[in-house]
Design a protein around this motif. Structure first.
Motif, PDB file in Angstrom:
ATOM      1  N   SER A 103       0.759  35.570  13.326  1.00 56.25           N
ATOM      2  CA  SER A 103       0.878  34.320  14.060  1.00 56.25           C
ATOM      3  C   SER A 103       1.825  33.399  13.320  1.00 56.25           C
ATOM      4  O   SER A 103       2.252  33.691  12.210  1.00 56.25           O
ATOM      5  N   SER A 158     -10.026  31.801  16.698  1.00 55.31           N
ATOM      6  CA  SER A 158      -8.700  31.879  16.089  1.00 55.31           C
ATOM      7  C   SER A 158      -8.769  31.790  14.580  1.00 55.31           C
ATOM      8  O   SER A 158      -7.826  32.151  13.904  1.00 55.31           O
ATOM      9  N   ARG A 159      -9.872  31.319  14.036  1.00 55.07           N
ATOM     10  CA  ARG A 159     -10.013  31.219  12.601  1.00 55.07           C
ATOM     11  C   ARG A 159     -10.762  32.395  12.004  1.00 55.07           C
ATOM     12  O   ARG A 159     -11.021  32.442  10.812  1.00 55.07           O
ATOM     13  N   SER A 193      -4.533  38.503  12.917  1.00 60.86           N
ATOM     14  CA  SER A 193      -3.384  38.432  13.814  1.00 60.86           C
ATOM     15  C   SER A 193      -2.149  38.092  13.018  1.00 60.86           C
ATOM     16  O   SER A 193      -2.213  37.474  11.977  1.00 60.86           O
ATOM     17  N   HIS A 253       4.275  22.538  20.870  1.00 64.55           N
ATOM     18  CA  HIS A 253       3.780  23.805  20.374  1.00 64.55           C
ATOM     19  C   HIS A 253       3.154  24.546  21.535  1.00 64.55           C
ATOM     20  O   HIS A 253       2.759  23.935  22.523  1.00 64.55           O
ATOM     21  N   ARG A 265      -6.753  33.937  11.498  1.00 67.00           N
ATOM     22  CA  ARG A 265      -5.719  33.790  12.520  1.00 67.00           C
ATOM     23  C   ARG A 265      -5.486  32.299  12.743  1.00 67.00           C
ATOM     24  O   ARG A 265      -6.435  31.539  12.914  1.00 67.00           O
ATOM     25  N   ASP A 276      -3.035  30.020  15.197  1.00 64.86           N
ATOM     26  CA  ASP A 276      -2.132  30.159  16.331  1.00 64.86           C
ATOM     27  C   ASP A 276      -1.020  29.116  16.375  1.00 64.86           C
ATOM     28  O   ASP A 276      -0.316  29.022  17.372  1.00 64.86           O
ATOM     29  N   TYR A 277      -0.881  28.322  15.328  1.00 62.50           N
ATOM     30  CA  TYR A 277       0.114  27.258  15.315  1.00 62.50           C
ATOM     31  C   TYR A 277       1.037  27.374  14.112  1.00 62.50           C
ATOM     32  O   TYR A 277       0.733  28.060  13.139  1.00 62.50           O
ATOM     33  N   GLN A 278       2.144  26.666  14.188  1.00 63.28           N
ATOM     34  CA  GLN A 278       3.024  26.501  13.039  1.00 63.28           C
ATOM     35  C   GLN A 278       2.452  25.391  12.162  1.00 63.28           C
ATOM     36  O   GLN A 278       2.380  24.234  12.594  1.00 63.28           O
ATOM     37  N   ALA A 296      -3.014  27.417  22.181  1.00 61.83           N
ATOM     38  CA  ALA A 296      -3.646  28.479  21.407  1.00 61.83           C
ATOM     39  C   ALA A 296      -3.988  29.656  22.303  1.00 61.83           C
ATOM     40  O   ALA A 296      -4.425  29.496  23.433  1.00 61.83           O
ATOM     41  N   ALA A 297      -3.797  30.867  21.787  1.00 64.44           N
ATOM     42  CA  ALA A 297      -4.052  32.062  22.585  1.00 64.44           C
ATOM     43  C   ALA A 297      -5.531  32.328  22.750  1.00 64.44           C
ATOM     44  O   ALA A 297      -5.958  33.002  23.672  1.00 64.44           O
ATOM     45  N   THR A 298      -6.351  31.817  21.821  1.00 62.28           N
ATOM     46  CA  THR A 298      -7.783  32.009  21.879  1.00 62.28           C
ATOM     47  C   THR A 298      -8.458  30.696  21.575  1.00 62.28           C
ATOM     48  O   THR A 298      -7.814  29.704  21.295  1.00 62.28           O
TER      49      THR A 298
END
Length: 256
Positions: A39, A32-33, A37, A22, A56, A58-60, A25-27
């Motif tokens: 995503s 990210s939570r 976004s 994967h 947000r 950032d993962y699948q 993470a962008a942040t």
């Protein structure tokens, strides 16, 4: 419930320089939570505040929740009556994912758990015939949602001597599916399965794939049944030297 040692080749799964199935993470995990976004994850409002800005992720998401809405539904049930508290333990989620969802029953040991804020890496493994515990994979998890009781979600693995790079992480896929990666080993026999999070049986599976060498490519075409729509976990495993499953890797995709 719940590095890899092979009889034919002296290999070990190392965590420090692993390739992850994967993107990073962008942040930070905390931001990210809370930030909005588009995503790979389904950014549904959380159960804490249904009118709040979507989270947000950032993962699948792979397992056990197919969407942020599913995670929020569990959170509500947990707050109401303590439903399935194992979702709050990263090691239990990783072990249940490995043994029960993927079906790797011999991979029944937690070798190491590394939790850092809202992300965790859990090394799962097995006892080989010499009595040593071998690591089969490092499972990456992330908190899915907001609040101290946000559940853990499997989002991928960190890989070294067995990788799964096709399809790309978070890709939209169709059937038949081309799956591939690289492997280091001798006389390997790979098994690939494609699972949808809400089905008990694989949506596609091919076994007995010969492989081996040093960082050698492998590839296979997997026909799919009842894969769409849904969140998909694509897994490859090898074994047979000292245990049925000695190494595995997973990646995530989706189809509509």
């Amino acid at each position: 419930m719940i590095g890899t040692v092979l009889a034919a080749v002296p290999l070990a799964v190392a965590c420090g320089t692993a390739e992850e199935n994967h993107p990073p993470a962008a942040t930070s995990a905390v931001s990210s939570r809370s930030a909005a976004s588009s995503s790979p994850g389904d950014a549904a409002p959380t159960s804490e505040n249904a009118s709040s800005t979507p989270i947000r992720f950032d993962y699948q998401p792979l397992w056990p929740f197919g969407s942020a809405a599913d995670a929020a539904t569990w959170q509500q049930a947990y707050r109401a009556g303590g439903h399935q508290p194992w979702h709050l333990a990263a090691d239990q989620v990783a072990q249940t994912f490995t043994r029960d969802y993927l079906g790797y029953r011999n991979v029944d040991k937690i070798v190491k758990t590394d939790v850092r804020e809202d992300e965790a890496r859990v090394s799962v493994g097995f006892d080989n015939p010499s009595g040593m515990t071998a690591t089969a994979a490092v499972v990456h998890l992330a908190r899915y949602g907001t609040g101290a009781d946000a559940p853990w979600e499997v989002v991928g693995t960190e890989d070294t001597t067995l990788t799964l790079t096709t399809p790309s992480y978070g890709a939209a896929i169709t059937s038949p599916l081309t799956v591939g990666g690289r492997i280091t080993g001798a006389d390997e026999s790979l098994r690939v399965q494609v699972r949808r999070s809400d089905l008990s049986q694989p949506a596609g599976e091919v076994s007995g794939i010969p492989a081996g060498g040093t960082n050698s490519p492998w590839t296979v075409t997997v026909p799919l049944t009842d894969a769409c729509p849904g969140t998909l976990t694509i897994a490859v495993a090898t074994g047979g030297h000292t245990a049925p499953v000695e190494r595995f890797a997973v990646t995530g995709a989706h189809c509509s």
